[in-house]
Design a protein around this motif. Sequence first.
Motif, PDB file in Angstrom:
ATOM      1  N   LEU B 166      -6.350  74.409 -14.177  1.00 38.98           N
ATOM      2  CA  LEU B 166      -7.600  74.260 -14.828  1.00 38.98           C
ATOM      3  C   LEU B 166      -7.362  72.891 -15.383  1.00 38.98           C
ATOM      4  O   LEU B 166      -6.064  72.491 -15.855  1.00 38.98           O
ATOM      5  CB  LEU B 166      -7.802  75.114 -15.799  1.00 38.98           C
ATOM      6  N   LEU B 168      -8.967  71.574 -18.614  1.00 34.13           N
ATOM      7  CA  LEU B 168      -9.484  72.401 -19.677  1.00 34.13           C
ATOM      8  C   LEU B 168     -10.754  71.734 -20.131  1.00 34.13           C
ATOM      9  O   LEU B 168     -11.845  72.323 -20.671  1.00 34.13           O
ATOM     10  CB  LEU B 168      -8.527  72.383 -20.744  1.00 34.13           C
ATOM     11  N   LYS B 170     -13.063  70.130 -17.973  1.00 38.73           N
ATOM     12  CA  LYS B 170     -14.073  70.223 -16.991  1.00 38.73           C
ATOM     13  C   LYS B 170     -14.236  71.921 -16.362  1.00 38.73           C
ATOM     14  O   LYS B 170     -13.298  72.637 -16.711  1.00 38.73           O
ATOM     15  CB  LYS B 170     -13.640  69.339 -15.886  1.00 38.73           C
ATOM     16  N   PRO B 171     -15.381  71.992 -15.816  1.00 40.85           N
ATOM     17  CA  PRO B 171     -15.633  73.512 -15.347  1.00 40.85           C
ATOM     18  C   PRO B 171     -14.681  73.626 -14.171  1.00 40.85           C
ATOM     19  O   PRO B 171     -14.252  72.837 -13.489  1.00 40.85           O
ATOM     20  CB  PRO B 171     -16.990  73.394 -14.767  1.00 40.85           C
ATOM     21  N   ASP B 172     -14.311  75.099 -13.877  1.00 44.88           N
ATOM     22  CA  ASP B 172     -13.397  75.342 -12.956  1.00 44.88           C
ATOM     23  C   ASP B 172     -13.990  75.489 -11.698  1.00 44.88           C
ATOM     24  O   ASP B 172     -15.010  76.396 -11.505  1.00 44.88           O
ATOM     25  CB  ASP B 172     -12.761  76.506 -13.324  1.00 44.88           C
ATOM     26  N   LEU B 177     -11.656  81.324 -12.399  1.00 47.89           N
ATOM     27  CA  LEU B 177     -11.704  81.350 -13.961  1.00 47.89           C
ATOM     28  C   LEU B 177     -13.124  82.014 -14.388  1.00 47.89           C
ATOM     29  O   LEU B 177     -13.049  83.244 -14.979  1.00 47.89           O
ATOM     30  CB  LEU B 177     -11.733  80.240 -14.857  1.00 47.89           C
ATOM     31  N   PRO B 178     -14.247  81.631 -13.814  1.00 46.13           N
ATOM     32  CA  PRO B 178     -15.316  82.557 -14.023  1.00 46.13           C
ATOM     33  C   PRO B 178     -15.483  83.940 -13.587  1.00 46.13           C
ATOM     34  O   PRO B 178     -16.004  84.761 -14.038  1.00 46.13           O
ATOM     35  CB  PRO B 178     -16.354  81.478 -13.093  1.00 46.13           C
ATOM     36  N   THR B 220     -19.823  79.939 -17.218  1.00 51.81           N
ATOM     37  CA  THR B 220     -18.367  79.508 -17.198  1.00 51.81           C
ATOM     38  C   THR B 220     -18.296  78.270 -15.975  1.00 51.81           C
ATOM     39  O   THR B 220     -17.488  77.554 -16.188  1.00 51.81           O
ATOM     40  CB  THR B 220     -17.368  80.664 -16.908  1.00 51.81           C
ATOM     41  N   SER B 225     -13.261  74.556 -18.992  1.00 52.34           N
ATOM     42  CA  SER B 225     -12.555  75.685 -18.554  1.00 52.34           C
ATOM     43  C   SER B 225     -12.024  76.206 -19.658  1.00 52.34           C
ATOM     44  O   SER B 225     -11.580  77.274 -19.934  1.00 52.34           O
ATOM     45  CB  SER B 225     -11.429  75.324 -17.714  1.00 52.34           C
ATOM     46  N   GLY B 228     -13.735  78.976 -21.057  1.00 52.72           N
ATOM     47  CA  GLY B 228     -13.629  80.455 -20.255  1.00 52.72           C
ATOM     48  C   GLY B 228     -12.230  80.905 -20.773  1.00 52.72           C
ATOM     49  O   GLY B 228     -11.823  82.250 -20.715  1.00 52.72           O
ATOM     50  N   VAL B 229     -11.016  80.172 -20.850  1.00 52.82           N
ATOM     51  CA  VAL B 229      -9.833  80.710 -21.291  1.00 52.82           C
ATOM     52  C   VAL B 229      -9.904  81.462 -22.590  1.00 52.82           C
ATOM     53  O   VAL B 229      -9.610  82.406 -22.764  1.00 52.82           O
ATOM     54  CB  VAL B 229      -8.770  79.344 -21.658  1.00 52.82           C
TER      55      VAL B 229
END
Lengths: 478, 319
Positions: B166, B168, B170-172, B177-178, B220, B225, B228-229
């Motif tokens: 990831l 962190l 930026k979106p995955d 992850l989503p 997410t 990210s 999301g974590v």
Amino acid sequence: MTGRETTNRRRKIIQLNGRRSLGHVHWAAFAFILAFALLATGCGRIASPQGWAGPTLSGDGKTVYATIERGKIAALDANMAPETGAQCDDAKDNDGDGAVNEGCPKAGQKSEEGAQCMNDTNDDQNNGAPDDNLVNDGCPATIVRWIFPPDTDEGNKLKLDGIYGVPIRVGDVVYFGAYDGNVYALDAAAGTPLWRFETDDAIVSSLASKDGTLFATSTDGRLYAIDATTGSERGRFETNSSIWAPPVVVGNVVYVAAMDGKLYALDAGTLAPVSGFSFKTDAGLLMDPTLANNDTLLVGGIDHKLYALEPKTGKQLWPKPFEGGNWFWAKPLVKGDATYVADLDGNVYGVNLKDGTPRWNKPFQTGDSVRAAPLFADGTLVVVDRSGNAYGLKPEDGSRQWGPTLLGKTVLSDPFLLQATSASPSPAASESPAPSPGATGGAGAAEVLIVAQGGDICRLDPVDGSPTGAALCAKVPL
Amino acid sequence: MFGIIGLVVILFVVLGPGRAWDTFFITPLINALVFLDILVFGQFGLAIILFTLLLRLATIPFTIRQLESTRAMQAAQPQIQEVQKKYKDPKRRQEEMMKLYKEVGFNPLGCAMPLVIQMGVFIALYRALRFVVGGSPESLVGLSQHLYNIPMLQNAIPLDQHFLWLTLGKPDVTYVLPLIVGVSTYVQQKMSMTPNANPQMQQQQQMMAWMMPMMLFFLTLNLPSGVGVYWVTSNVFQLFAGYYVYGRRALSWRQLLMPSAAPAASPGPNAKKREQAKITQSKQPEESAPATAPDGADTPAARVRPAHGKRRGKRKNRR
């Protein structure tokens, strides 16, 4: 059971069942409030670099290269003043800016627009008949020569994400680094790409050039030496830390300020560290290393300190570094025996180059962080903060001469001084090291160009901060 | 609790919502994250996980109370159905329901508190991550306004955005992850779902069980990210807390995959008791049933064990 009774009964059941599954009601409420809150806090703006590259001028003084919106660079007619009055009646370039009748009012039912403004013919028609007998009527005052990436299928595939470093023009080529991690070389006349060089992470700084070699720093932690003609790599230097500041070439030495707090001095030919040079602080270096009077190297960054170094050894020249209120990110302006520098708390300082002592009784406090470098124009120190408040200060004592002029836009890019009838090459267009903004100052009428976030170009008079165009800030017509 | 809420309200009024939110939530959170990043040797992903675990541990009393309330609701389903059938007058029925809630220890506010805390932290974390991991250089300018002038914290900048696969800030874009967020939210929700005999409500619950994970999946996809974590870590913690309160049965495949039917719909350990209750109920006139029997044993509420402080019952349930 009547229909009404049935309805009431159903409503009661729903009410009761609703109570039974309160946990889920909470989840639903949670979900909706969360979605609303995220939207309210600007969900769409996350992780979206906008870029803050300031404009630069071509060698002939006729073209300004500026970022006009996120990840797009344009070549603009440097003479942004329109033709007026009788100048609009003929199909001639009366103001000598390479464009005919730019900014002239619309005649007839229709204006010329788009590509019709790029030629010198009467193009507009209304119902198959010529709409008027004027050339380029209704065209914008700012002529766009080209835009990169262009609005074509191939151009739309390119996502530069943002341009942070000021473009440099060497010969007939414009070079710049983008947040997508690439260094681009464009034909200065047409804006067509010549080559592209890829680094491993985003580029958030300007390039430097010397003897046919481009130097590019990347947040991947490397300094790259690139052949300016072919775009091939000539060498690289690894710092093991990200680099946010641009490289600076002084003589045969390239200086690289890294986020590990070290200032590296490298041989421009071999990229080997120069022996006898050493400088390190505890916090990252963000500010553009700036050479002052050929004998002092100014660096600064996250530890709130401005250092003056001896260029050959890295030894500190001042008894103690100058301390600000927050990070130093704006490139310092050097003028005579003083340097003017701003921090991210919005303080502007005058500092004596000799010993690093404050030049003013107290710093000038702007309304927001200052990331844009101060500019010296017509005896005035022009400072713009992040909220778009522009100030004119007296360099001798830091008192306010004018302002704030409210631009109404977020400003993080360095302002640029444009001479109204500039025909001589701007020092900024020459090879590196890039001069400080103050170096472009000179006699005669001038205007300050400020590229705001989102691509608006603001133009103001450095003498009193008043707008020099019809509007203080305007989008570049595309 | 009310004192703290009152103090927060006063500060918000005095400073203004934006500044108060920044001063009391965003800025401390940013500095805490940077400090944790230093503790875990510059691994910002681990710092987020550590932060989440510490926060969830700090709010564990609320979490346990919420889970026990839900368990009590699950256990009280037969009694709730009894009340539903027995009292046709809505007012009376509501009174009886409230009594039952009180008896079983179900507190709607207690259920909401962990969610309110989670939501506040989620939004604050989202705002903080925009500055801390620097999804853009502009965010680093913003970070300078929030970082305390402590050399240790200042020297840690910029933080490493990379954690596992990831970035962190930026979106995955890999969807991994989503998906993990969606699945873990689904499992966590199913675990705490209240069984229901009403098919319409079952359907509604099923829809909710899918809607929330789907919504978080799409959120997410668009959020940094790091958020999301946080969400995944929080869900995993909640699963462990659920395991502690509900026992292994709550995590069975049957529980996760089947619609949450009420105990009345299928024979279970309490089926005989419920039958007995039905017989007792049929002998009494509906509207004239007393709120509580003289010995206190005949009302549905009286037959339900309170949720809080019953360690023995909890162990029994877990077995």
